[in-house]
Scaffold this motif. Structure first.
Motif, PDB file in Angstrom:
ATOM      1  N   VAL A  18     -64.881  41.534  12.177  1.00 54.58           N
ATOM      2  CA  VAL A  18     -65.788  41.670  11.043  1.00 54.58           C
ATOM      3  C   VAL A  18     -64.999  41.818   9.757  1.00 54.58           C
ATOM      4  O   VAL A  18     -65.294  41.195   8.751  1.00 54.58           O
ATOM      5  N   ALA A  19     -63.957  42.652   9.773  1.00 52.80           N
ATOM      6  CA  ALA A  19     -63.153  42.866   8.583  1.00 52.80           C
ATOM      7  C   ALA A  19     -62.476  41.574   8.143  1.00 52.80           C
ATOM      8  O   ALA A  19     -62.350  41.307   6.956  1.00 52.80           O
ATOM      9  N   ALA A  20     -62.061  40.758   9.081  1.00 48.66           N
ATOM     10  CA  ALA A  20     -61.391  39.508   8.756  1.00 48.66           C
ATOM     11  C   ALA A  20     -62.354  38.500   8.130  1.00 48.66           C
ATOM     12  O   ALA A  20     -61.935  37.598   7.429  1.00 48.66           O
ATOM     13  N   GLN A  21     -63.645  38.665   8.355  1.00 49.03           N
ATOM     14  CA  GLN A  21     -64.635  37.726   7.832  1.00 49.03           C
ATOM     15  C   GLN A  21     -65.168  38.151   6.467  1.00 49.03           C
ATOM     16  O   GLN A  21     -66.014  37.487   5.903  1.00 49.03           O
ATOM     17  N   GLN A  22     -64.682  39.247   5.924  1.00 54.91           N
ATOM     18  CA  GLN A  22     -65.173  39.769   4.657  1.00 54.91           C
ATOM     19  C   GLN A  22     -64.018  39.897   3.682  1.00 54.91           C
ATOM     20  O   GLN A  22     -62.972  40.439   4.017  1.00 54.91           O
ATOM     21  N   THR A  23     -64.187  39.388   2.459  1.00 47.85           N
ATOM     22  CA  THR A  23     -63.154  39.546   1.437  1.00 47.85           C
ATOM     23  C   THR A  23     -63.760  40.164   0.182  1.00 47.85           C
ATOM     24  O   THR A  23     -64.958  40.062  -0.063  1.00 47.85           O
ATOM     25  N   SER A  24     -62.926  40.798  -0.599  1.00 46.07           N
ATOM     26  CA  SER A  24     -63.335  41.427  -1.851  1.00 46.07           C
ATOM     27  C   SER A  24     -63.277  40.426  -2.989  1.00 46.07           C
ATOM     28  O   SER A  24     -62.551  39.431  -2.909  1.00 46.07           O
ATOM     29  N   PRO A  25     -63.997  40.703  -4.093  1.00 45.09           N
ATOM     30  CA  PRO A  25     -63.837  39.863  -5.283  1.00 45.09           C
ATOM     31  C   PRO A  25     -62.386  39.892  -5.753  1.00 45.09           C
ATOM     32  O   PRO A  25     -61.689  40.892  -5.571  1.00 45.09           O
ATOM     33  N   VAL A  26     -61.951  38.797  -6.360  1.00 43.12           N
ATOM     34  CA  VAL A  26     -60.564  38.697  -6.813  1.00 43.12           C
ATOM     35  C   VAL A  26     -60.542  38.583  -8.332  1.00 43.12           C
ATOM     36  O   VAL A  26     -61.063  37.625  -8.907  1.00 43.12           O
ATOM     37  N   TRP A  27     -59.952  39.586  -8.960  1.00 38.76           N
ATOM     38  CA  TRP A  27     -59.804  39.604 -10.420  1.00 38.76           C
ATOM     39  C   TRP A  27     -58.796  38.513 -10.797  1.00 38.76           C
ATOM     40  O   TRP A  27     -57.794  38.333 -10.087  1.00 38.76           O
ATOM     41  N   PRO A  28     -59.012  37.765 -11.886  1.00 43.74           N
ATOM     42  CA  PRO A  28     -58.030  36.756 -12.290  1.00 43.74           C
ATOM     43  C   PRO A  28     -56.633  37.371 -12.426  1.00 43.74           C
ATOM     44  O   PRO A  28     -56.468  38.427 -13.039  1.00 43.74           O
ATOM     45  N   GLY A  29     -55.671  36.731 -11.823  1.00 44.99           N
ATOM     46  CA  GLY A  29     -54.301  37.230 -11.814  1.00 44.99           C
ATOM     47  C   GLY A  29     -53.946  37.955 -10.534  1.00 44.99           C
ATOM     48  O   GLY A  29     -52.784  38.272 -10.299  1.00 44.99           O
ATOM     49  N   CYS A  30     -54.937  38.206  -9.684  1.00 51.71           N
ATOM     50  CA  CYS A  30     -54.697  38.915  -8.421  1.00 51.71           C
ATOM     51  C   CYS A  30     -54.699  37.956  -7.221  1.00 51.71           C
ATOM     52  O   CYS A  30     -54.594  38.405  -6.083  1.00 51.71           O
ATOM     53  N   GLU A  31     -54.830  36.677  -7.479  1.00 56.17           N
ATOM     54  CA  GLU A  31     -54.964  35.708  -6.386  1.00 56.17           C
ATOM     55  C   GLU A  31     -53.813  35.759  -5.383  1.00 56.17           C
ATOM     56  O   GLU A  31     -54.021  35.578  -4.188  1.00 56.17           O
ATOM     57  N   ASP A  32     -52.594  35.990  -5.864  1.00 51.83           N
ATOM     58  CA  ASP A  32     -51.430  35.997  -4.978  1.00 51.83           C
ATOM     59  C   ASP A  32     -50.962  37.409  -4.624  1.00 51.83           C
ATOM     60  O   ASP A  32     -49.879  37.584  -4.072  1.00 51.83           O
ATOM     61  N   SER A  33     -51.769  38.401  -4.938  1.00 51.23           N
ATOM     62  CA  SER A  33     -51.398  39.790  -4.685  1.00 51.23           C
ATOM     63  C   SER A  33     -51.437  40.094  -3.186  1.00 51.23           C
ATOM     64  O   SER A  33     -52.290  39.592  -2.463  1.00 51.23           O
ATOM     65  N   LYS A  34     -50.517  40.945  -2.738  1.00 47.33           N
ATOM     66  CA  LYS A  34     -50.515  41.364  -1.332  1.00 47.33           C
ATOM     67  C   LYS A  34     -51.726  42.225  -1.011  1.00 47.33           C
ATOM     68  O   LYS A  34     -52.236  42.214   0.092  1.00 47.33           O
ATOM     69  N   LEU A  44     -58.879  46.666 -13.467  1.00 45.21           N
ATOM     70  CA  LEU A  44     -60.037  47.361 -14.014  1.00 45.21           C
ATOM     71  C   LEU A  44     -59.582  48.497 -14.933  1.00 45.21           C
ATOM     72  O   LEU A  44     -60.106  48.654 -16.044  1.00 45.21           O
ATOM     73  N   SER A  45     -58.597  49.264 -14.513  1.00 43.41           N
ATOM     74  CA  SER A  45     -58.075  50.356 -15.344  1.00 43.41           C
ATOM     75  C   SER A  45     -57.533  49.822 -16.668  1.00 43.41           C
ATOM     76  O   SER A  45     -57.807  50.382 -17.741  1.00 43.41           O
ATOM     77  N   LYS A  46     -56.789  48.737 -16.596  1.00 41.03           N
ATOM     78  CA  LYS A  46     -56.245  48.121 -17.813  1.00 41.03           C
ATOM     79  C   LYS A  46     -57.384  47.618 -18.698  1.00 41.03           C
ATOM     80  O   LYS A  46     -57.359  47.792 -19.920  1.00 41.03           O
ATOM     81  N   HIS A  47     -58.388  47.011 -18.085  1.00 46.72           N
ATOM     82  CA  HIS A  47     -59.539  46.504 -18.832  1.00 46.72           C
ATOM     83  C   HIS A  47     -60.234  47.644 -19.587  1.00 46.72           C
ATOM     84  O   HIS A  47     -60.599  47.494 -20.753  1.00 46.72           O
ATOM     85  N   GLU A  97     -71.151  47.759 -22.678  1.00 48.75           N
ATOM     86  CA  GLU A  97     -70.492  46.660 -23.391  1.00 48.75           C
ATOM     87  C   GLU A  97     -69.105  46.385 -22.816  1.00 48.75           C
ATOM     88  O   GLU A  97     -68.693  45.230 -22.693  1.00 48.75           O
ATOM     89  N   MET A  98     -68.384  47.449 -22.462  1.00 49.36           N
ATOM     90  CA  MET A  98     -67.044  47.296 -21.898  1.00 49.36           C
ATOM     91  C   MET A  98     -67.097  46.574 -20.549  1.00 49.36           C
ATOM     92  O   MET A  98     -66.324  45.655 -20.296  1.00 49.36           O
ATOM     93  N   ILE A  99     -68.040  46.957 -19.679  1.00 47.29           N
ATOM     94  CA  ILE A  99     -68.154  46.316 -18.365  1.00 47.29           C
ATOM     95  C   ILE A  99     -68.570  44.855 -18.526  1.00 47.29           C
ATOM     96  O   ILE A  99     -68.075  43.977 -17.816  1.00 47.29           O
ATOM     97  N   GLU A 100     -69.453  44.577 -19.465  1.00 50.41           N
ATOM     98  CA  GLU A 100     -69.921  43.203 -19.676  1.00 50.41           C
ATOM     99  C   GLU A 100     -68.804  42.273 -20.146  1.00 50.41           C
ATOM    100  O   GLU A 100     -68.936  41.059 -20.062  1.00 50.41           O
ATOM    101  N   LYS A 101     -67.691  42.822 -20.624  1.00 50.31           N
ATOM    102  CA  LYS A 101     -66.546  42.017 -21.054  1.00 50.31           C
ATOM    103  C   LYS A 101     -65.596  41.678 -19.902  1.00 50.31           C
ATOM    104  O   LYS A 101     -64.608  40.984 -20.102  1.00 50.31           O
ATOM    105  N   MET A 102     -65.911  42.173 -18.703  1.00 49.10           N
ATOM    106  CA  MET A 102     -65.038  41.864 -17.559  1.00 49.10           C
ATOM    107  C   MET A 102     -65.055  40.362 -17.314  1.00 49.10           C
ATOM    108  O   MET A 102     -66.082  39.702 -17.507  1.00 49.10           O
ATOM    109  N   PRO A 103     -63.928  39.813 -16.890  1.00 46.78           N
ATOM    110  CA  PRO A 103     -63.865  38.363 -16.690  1.00 46.78           C
ATOM    111  C   PRO A 103     -64.625  37.907 -15.437  1.00 46.78           C
ATOM    112  O   PRO A 103     -64.874  38.698 -14.525  1.00 46.78           O
ATOM    113  N   LYS A 104     -64.965  36.644 -15.433  1.00 44.04           N
ATOM    114  CA  LYS A 104     -65.547  36.044 -14.232  1.00 44.04           C
ATOM    115  C   LYS A 104     -64.463  36.046 -13.166  1.00 44.04           C
ATOM    116  O   LYS A 104     -63.285  35.837 -13.455  1.00 44.04           O
TER     117      LYS A 104
END
Length: 125
Positions: A18-34, A44-47, A97-104
């Motif tokens: 089940v865990a292998a079939q579920q993934t989290s959203p990926v923030w831009p720039g995190c695509e290659d993160s371990k 999110l903290s930086k944002h 307003e701050m949350i609404e500025k989060m990237p797609k």
């Protein structure tokens, strides 16, 4: 005893599947993160540091407060504010307003299909 081990093996195997079939959203720039979740939290903290603007009251003083924000990353990767709870309306609006500025983002998936994910995060501004 063998049947308990067999059942435990089946349960552990099912959880892993089940865990292998579920993934989290990926923030831009995190695509290659371990660790995508850790990267998401750092981004999110930086944002928040870069995008939260402290509101001022009528006297020109900065307004501070605590707020809990519930938002989702929908099936298309868009961030939507679902709920904001806090005692200071100006802080609530600034947080929204701050949350609404989060990237797609790349949406989370469930069994290979895009899936909305909800987050509830407390902030103290």
């Amino acid at each position: 005893m063998k049947s308990v081990l067999l059942i435990a093996s089946f349960v552990i195997g099912s959880i892993t599947t089940v865990a292998a079939q579920q993934t989290s959203p990926v923030w831009p720039g995190c695509e290659d993160s371990k660790n995508v979740k850790t990267c998401f939290n750092k981004k999110l903290s930086k944002h928040v540091r870069e995008n939260y603007k402290y509101p001022k009251n009528d006297a020109g003083e900065y307004v501070r407060g605590e707020v809990t924000i519930k938002f989702e990353v929908d099936e298309e990767g868009k961030v939507n504010v679902l709920n904001i709870e806090g005692d200071e309306p100006l802080v609530n609006e600034a947080a929204k307003e701050m949350i609404e500025k989060m990237p797609k983002m790349e949406p989370g998936t469930l069994q290979g299909e895009p899936d909305a994910r909800e987050f509830t995060v407390p902030f103290k501004f």
